[in-house]
Design a protein around this motif. Structure first.
Motif, PDB file in Angstrom:
ATOM      1  N   ASP A  82     103.755 -52.783 140.183  1.00  0.00           N
ATOM      2  CA  ASP A  82     105.180 -52.491 140.020  1.00  0.00           C
ATOM      3  C   ASP A  82     105.407 -50.981 139.986  1.00  0.00           C
ATOM      4  O   ASP A  82     104.469 -50.189 139.810  1.00  0.00           O
ATOM      5  CB  ASP A  82     105.708 -53.120 138.738  1.00  0.00           C
ATOM      6  N   ALA A  83     106.652 -50.593 140.109  1.00  0.00           N
ATOM      7  CA  ALA A  83     107.014 -49.180 140.010  1.00  0.00           C
ATOM      8  C   ALA A  83     106.967 -48.718 138.554  1.00  0.00           C
ATOM      9  O   ALA A  83     107.125 -49.511 137.622  1.00  0.00           O
ATOM     10  CB  ALA A  83     108.420 -48.963 140.580  1.00  0.00           C
ATOM     11  N   VAL A 143     104.367 -45.818 141.914  1.00  0.00           N
ATOM     12  CA  VAL A 143     103.760 -46.489 140.774  1.00  0.00           C
ATOM     13  C   VAL A 143     103.631 -45.572 139.556  1.00  0.00           C
ATOM     14  O   VAL A 143     103.374 -46.053 138.445  1.00  0.00           O
ATOM     15  CB  VAL A 143     102.376 -47.087 141.131  1.00  0.00           C
ATOM     16  N   LEU A 144     103.795 -44.264 139.749  1.00  0.00           N
ATOM     17  CA  LEU A 144     103.748 -43.342 138.612  1.00  0.00           C
ATOM     18  C   LEU A 144     105.034 -43.426 137.790  1.00  0.00           C
ATOM     19  O   LEU A 144     106.122 -43.632 138.324  1.00  0.00           O
ATOM     20  CB  LEU A 144     103.572 -41.906 139.105  1.00  0.00           C
ATOM     21  N   LYS A 145     104.885 -43.230 136.504  1.00  0.00           N
ATOM     22  CA  LYS A 145     106.059 -43.067 135.654  1.00  0.00           C
ATOM     23  C   LYS A 145     106.663 -41.686 135.902  1.00  0.00           C
ATOM     24  O   LYS A 145     105.958 -40.759 136.311  1.00  0.00           O
ATOM     25  CB  LYS A 145     105.662 -43.185 134.178  1.00  0.00           C
ATOM     26  N   PRO A 146     107.954 -41.503 135.688  1.00  0.00           N
ATOM     27  CA  PRO A 146     108.523 -40.154 135.736  1.00  0.00           C
ATOM     28  C   PRO A 146     107.742 -39.222 134.810  1.00  0.00           C
ATOM     29  O   PRO A 146     107.464 -39.565 133.662  1.00  0.00           O
ATOM     30  CB  PRO A 146     109.956 -40.363 135.251  1.00  0.00           C
ATOM     31  N   LEU A 178     114.077 -41.951 139.964  1.00  0.00           N
ATOM     32  CA  LEU A 178     114.173 -43.402 139.873  1.00  0.00           C
ATOM     33  C   LEU A 178     113.449 -44.056 141.033  1.00  0.00           C
ATOM     34  O   LEU A 178     113.819 -43.867 142.196  1.00  0.00           O
ATOM     35  CB  LEU A 178     115.644 -43.842 139.872  1.00  0.00           C
ATOM     36  N   ALA A 179     112.404 -44.824 140.725  1.00  0.00           N
ATOM     37  CA  ALA A 179     111.689 -45.538 141.775  1.00  0.00           C
ATOM     38  C   ALA A 179     112.556 -46.622 142.386  1.00  0.00           C
ATOM     39  O   ALA A 179     112.330 -47.053 143.509  1.00  0.00           O
ATOM     40  CB  ALA A 179     110.394 -46.139 141.226  1.00  0.00           C
ATOM     41  N   PHE A 216     113.777 -45.632 145.571  1.00  0.00           N
ATOM     42  CA  PHE A 216     112.735 -45.111 146.456  1.00  0.00           C
ATOM     43  C   PHE A 216     112.447 -46.108 147.574  1.00  0.00           C
ATOM     44  O   PHE A 216     112.186 -47.271 147.337  1.00  0.00           O
ATOM     45  CB  PHE A 216     111.466 -44.861 145.635  1.00  0.00           C
ATOM     46  N   ASP A 217     112.484 -45.625 148.797  1.00  0.00           N
ATOM     47  CA  ASP A 217     112.235 -46.463 149.976  1.00  0.00           C
ATOM     48  C   ASP A 217     110.746 -46.576 150.193  1.00  0.00           C
ATOM     49  O   ASP A 217     110.070 -45.613 150.534  1.00  0.00           O
ATOM     50  CB  ASP A 217     112.911 -45.843 151.202  1.00  0.00           C
ATOM     51  N   ARG A 218     110.209 -47.802 150.011  1.00  0.00           N
ATOM     52  CA  ARG A 218     108.769 -48.009 150.143  1.00  0.00           C
ATOM     53  C   ARG A 218     108.334 -48.076 151.603  1.00  0.00           C
ATOM     54  O   ARG A 218     107.173 -47.898 151.924  1.00  0.00           O
ATOM     55  CB  ARG A 218     108.378 -49.312 149.413  1.00  0.00           C
ATOM     56  N   ALA A 219     109.225 -48.357 152.503  1.00  0.00           N
ATOM     57  CA  ALA A 219     108.839 -48.559 153.902  1.00  0.00           C
ATOM     58  C   ALA A 219     108.422 -47.279 154.572  1.00  0.00           C
ATOM     59  O   ALA A 219     108.774 -46.206 154.132  1.00  0.00           O
ATOM     60  CB  ALA A 219     109.997 -49.173 154.659  1.00  0.00           C
TER      61      ALA A 219
END
Length: 249
Positions: free
Chosen positions: A71-72, A100-103, A242-243, A246-249
């Protein structure tokens, strides 16, 4: 391990853990309050790594760095020891690490610098190239030493969302019992072997001996020692990002 600084709790993700050399160092160094998740694309590698670690729980997961099964916003740090050079899509791998990193979390990795600064691989590459002048095998120059441009790396990390990026060139020395031992390891124990055999399967031993002779000429034939150089990179995910956007593609 000292670069992980004050990481005394939370979750750490290791990518491309291989046989677990770094994982074992992490297990010895980090407090039990830090959960270690070690991943690699190759399940047999992970099985071997798990068999060599005792005394501390580690979560082992088969995973592709370009599509992490997490998860993010779940890891405090992501670590990769000499694996980034092999990722087929480095930009995507950086985006996945960011996701996947926290802020406020950190990505830490290293890559080899130009092959000219790494004496063993440079000497061997040049010696083997002499056998195939029309199509020299360039595995080391193209792959392990092929991703070292600091501007290119910084640009890719910025594009992934990282803002604070620190880089440091670190020089050490590589040692081998003899020139011949180093030549056998590099010519016959790496993908350079495949490239030699693709060109002429009957010349592997000959190329290895030529590499040994070149190393012996460059160094003493007894226990040899040569410079190696790496670029250590630390990149932070900014606090407040904010993940979800965030566009994962």
């Amino acid at each position: 391990m000292s670069r992980l600084g004050k990481l005394d709790h939370g979750r750490l993700l290791e990518i491309a853990a291989g046989t677990g050399v770094v994982t074992r160092a992490l297990a010895r160094t980090l407090p039990l309050s830090v959960e270690i998740v070690a991943t690699d694309l190759n399940q047999p590698m992970l099985d071997l790594a798990a068999s060599r670690l005792t005394g501390r729980p580690v979560e082992w997961r088969q995973a592709d760095a370009n599509s992490l099964p997490f998860d993010a916003d779940v890891f405090d740090a992501v670590l990769c020891q000499f694996g980034v050079m092999f990722f087929p899509d480095k930009a995507r791998a950086f985006r996945e690490a960011f996701r996947v990193l926290k802020p406020g979390g950190r990505l830490l990795f290293n890559v080899w610098t130009d092959i000219m600064e790494n004496e063993f691989t440079h000497v061997v590459t040049e010696a083997v190239a002499g056998f195939f002048p029309d199509d020299p095998p360039r595995f080391f120059a193209q792959v392990p030493h092929g991703y070292h441009d600091s501007s290119e790396i910084r640009e890719a990390l910025n594009a992934a969302g990282f803002e604070r990026i620190d880089m440091e060139r670190v020089k050490r020395h590589s040692r081998a019992e003899s020139a011949r031992a180093a030549a056998i390891g590099l010519c016959q124990g790496t993908p350079l072997r495949n490239q030699i055999e693709e060109r002429d399967p009957g010349r592997l031993d000959e190329a290895t001996e030529a590499a040994a002779a070149a190393l012996s000429k460059r160094f003493d034939d007894s226990r040899i020692e040569g410079q190696m150089c790496a670029l250590v990179v630390e990149a932070w995910r900014p606090i407040g990002t904010l993940a979800a956007n965030f566009d994962r593609a």
